[in-house]
Design a protein around this motif. Sequence first.
Motif, PDB file in Angstrom:
ATOM      1  N   ASN A 162      -0.397   2.134  15.790  1.00 36.78           N
ATOM      2  CA  ASN A 162       0.223   1.077  14.998  1.00 36.78           C
ATOM      3  C   ASN A 162       1.098   0.166  15.850  1.00 36.78           C
ATOM      4  OD1 ASN A 162      -0.106   1.069  11.828  1.00 36.78           O
ATOM      5  ND2 ASN A 162      -0.353   3.167  12.525  1.00 36.78           N
ATOM      6  N   ILE A 222       4.252  -9.307   7.623  1.00 37.33           N
ATOM      7  CA  ILE A 222       3.575  -8.010   7.510  1.00 37.33           C
ATOM      8  C   ILE A 222       4.598  -6.955   7.914  1.00 37.33           C
ATOM      9  CG2 ILE A 222       1.734  -6.532   8.389  1.00 37.33           C
ATOM     10  CD1 ILE A 222       0.182  -9.166   8.999  1.00 37.33           C
ATOM     11  N   PRO A 258      -4.443  -6.475   7.344  1.00 42.35           N
ATOM     12  CA  PRO A 258      -3.874  -7.733   7.865  1.00 42.35           C
ATOM     13  C   PRO A 258      -4.942  -8.748   8.236  1.00 42.35           C
ATOM     14  CG  PRO A 258      -2.693  -5.866   8.785  1.00 42.35           C
ATOM     15  CD  PRO A 258      -3.889  -5.306   8.067  1.00 42.35           C
ATOM     16  N   THR A 296       0.861  -1.178   0.000  1.00 44.04           N
ATOM     17  CA  THR A 296       0.000   0.000   0.000  1.00 44.04           C
ATOM     18  C   THR A 296       0.902   1.234   0.000  1.00 44.04           C
ATOM     19  OG1 THR A 296      -0.204   0.267   2.411  1.00 44.04           O
ATOM     20  CG2 THR A 296      -1.697  -1.295   1.337  1.00 44.04           C
ATOM     21  N   ASN A 299      -7.229   1.357   8.232  1.00 41.28           N
ATOM     22  CA  ASN A 299      -6.771   0.555   7.102  1.00 41.28           C
ATOM     23  C   ASN A 299      -5.701  -0.448   7.517  1.00 41.28           C
ATOM     24  OD1 ASN A 299      -4.485   0.506   4.705  1.00 41.28           O
ATOM     25  ND2 ASN A 299      -6.566   0.203   3.970  1.00 41.28           N
ATOM     26  N   ARG A 300      -4.827  -0.044   8.427  1.00 35.34           N
ATOM     27  CA  ARG A 300      -3.744  -0.933   8.850  1.00 35.34           C
ATOM     28  C   ARG A 300      -4.225  -1.981   9.858  1.00 35.34           C
ATOM     29  NH1 ARG A 300       1.949   2.186   8.267  1.00 35.34           N
ATOM     30  NH2 ARG A 300       1.300   3.702   6.700  1.00 35.34           N
ATOM     31  N   ASN A 353       4.988  -3.108   8.551  1.00 27.75           N
ATOM     32  CA  ASN A 353       4.224  -1.890   8.793  1.00 27.75           C
ATOM     33  C   ASN A 353       5.187  -0.719   8.929  1.00 27.75           C
ATOM     34  OD1 ASN A 353       2.599   0.176   9.765  1.00 27.75           O
ATOM     35  ND2 ASN A 353       1.447  -1.137  11.152  1.00 27.75           N
ATOM     36  N   THR A 397     -11.512  -0.678   1.021  1.00 28.66           N
ATOM     37  CA  THR A 397     -10.468  -1.577   1.514  1.00 28.66           C
ATOM     38  C   THR A 397     -10.965  -3.013   1.523  1.00 28.66           C
ATOM     39  OG1 THR A 397      -9.427   0.135   2.872  1.00 28.66           O
ATOM     40  CG2 THR A 397      -9.019  -2.155   3.511  1.00 28.66           C
ATOM     41  N   CYS A 429       5.894   2.704   9.928  1.00 31.89           N
ATOM     42  CA  CYS A 429       5.188   3.588  10.850  1.00 31.89           C
ATOM     43  C   CYS A 429       6.193   4.341  11.713  1.00 31.89           C
ATOM     44  CB  CYS A 429       4.229   2.765  11.716  1.00 31.89           C
ATOM     45  SG  CYS A 429       5.047   1.448  12.644  1.00 31.89           S
ATOM     46  N   TYR A 475       5.150 -10.169  12.171  1.00 35.24           N
ATOM     47  CA  TYR A 475       4.724  -8.767  12.084  1.00 35.24           C
ATOM     48  C   TYR A 475       5.921  -7.885  12.450  1.00 35.24           C
ATOM     49  CZ  TYR A 475       1.188  -5.017  12.173  1.00 35.24           C
ATOM     50  OH  TYR A 475       0.441  -3.901  11.900  1.00 35.24           O
ATOM     51  N   LEU A 511       2.591  -2.236   4.607  1.00 38.63           N
ATOM     52  CA  LEU A 511       1.637  -1.169   4.904  1.00 38.63           C
ATOM     53  C   LEU A 511       2.380   0.161   4.887  1.00 38.63           C
ATOM     54  CD1 LEU A 511      -0.154  -3.000   7.861  1.00 38.63           C
ATOM     55  CD2 LEU A 511      -0.999  -2.756   5.510  1.00 38.63           C
ATOM     56  N   TYR A 570      -4.410   5.718   8.422  1.00 36.29           N
ATOM     57  CA  TYR A 570      -3.230   5.313   9.196  1.00 36.29           C
ATOM     58  C   TYR A 570      -3.545   4.287  10.271  1.00 36.29           C
ATOM     59  CZ  TYR A 570       1.471   6.267  11.188  1.00 36.29           C
ATOM     60  OH  TYR A 570       2.772   6.182  11.635  1.00 36.29           O
TER      61      TYR A 570
END
Length: 280
Positions: free
Chosen positions: A170, A132, A117, A7, A112-113, A134, A67, A136, A188, A86, A109
């Motif tokens: 996050n 995953i 997942p 994304t 969607n996150r 992320n 989404t 952030c 993650y 992400l 932010y």
Amino acid sequence: MRTVVITGGTGGIGRELARRLLASGDRVVAVGSGAARGAALRADAARLAAEDRLDLHQVDLGSVAATRGFAEELRRRYDVVDALVLGAFRYHPGRTETGEGFERTFALYVLNRFLLPELLREPLARATRPVILNLCGTGGPPAGRIHWDDLQLRRRYGGLRATMQGARANDLLGVAFAARYAHTTIRYVLYNPLFVDTGLAEPFRQPVRTLVRVMARLFAARVEQAVPPLLDLLAEPPTRPLTALRRGSPVDLARPGFDPHSAQRLYGVLGELTAAHLPG
């Protein structure tokens, strides 16, 4: 051949990551909101003779419904997703809401996150080494906090306040996901690339826009410098269910910002807000 979903994949770090993955022979599912950036990435893929491995989507990821529709399409198209990156983010100096009534920073932010997942968990779990990633603000300044009584900042909005709350949220999303799905092989990773020159100045008004541009030229890392560590993490995911890194340096998961009880609380709140859009 891996399938990597990115994304924010048509600009900044996401675009450079997509180009590197295409060049190495992977399939990239790139998601962006602008047609011009998407066309530029498609041209990149053509130069790499990788058009057949680029799956480009123009989606408003600030929309919960959009989404969900995007995730459903990916589940129909791909039985296995090896990695989910992400990276979609946009700074909003003033408070605006999506058509679904969510504050826009919160929607993109945080919501969607949380959603992607969850919605792509099954194809991720089928991969050999799923991860995953992320992108952030983990490990950053402790100024941000979760405004539990006003998550969408209706009473006191500020662009920085919304961004910092999103960074703290996050961290908690990573904690909650890793705890809930510790029985799977999905890893993650929370990754803070710090100050990278990705066009951050554009949303600001003058004279702040010029100041941010100058600061970026003087102090920000180039996108090309920020991407190699991400490629390494995608190639060799950490062994632990959850890892937090600040430009490669480990972040202590014992910090208060990773509190498991707060993580489960946030997951519950977001689950209620998006209940109509989650699989049963």
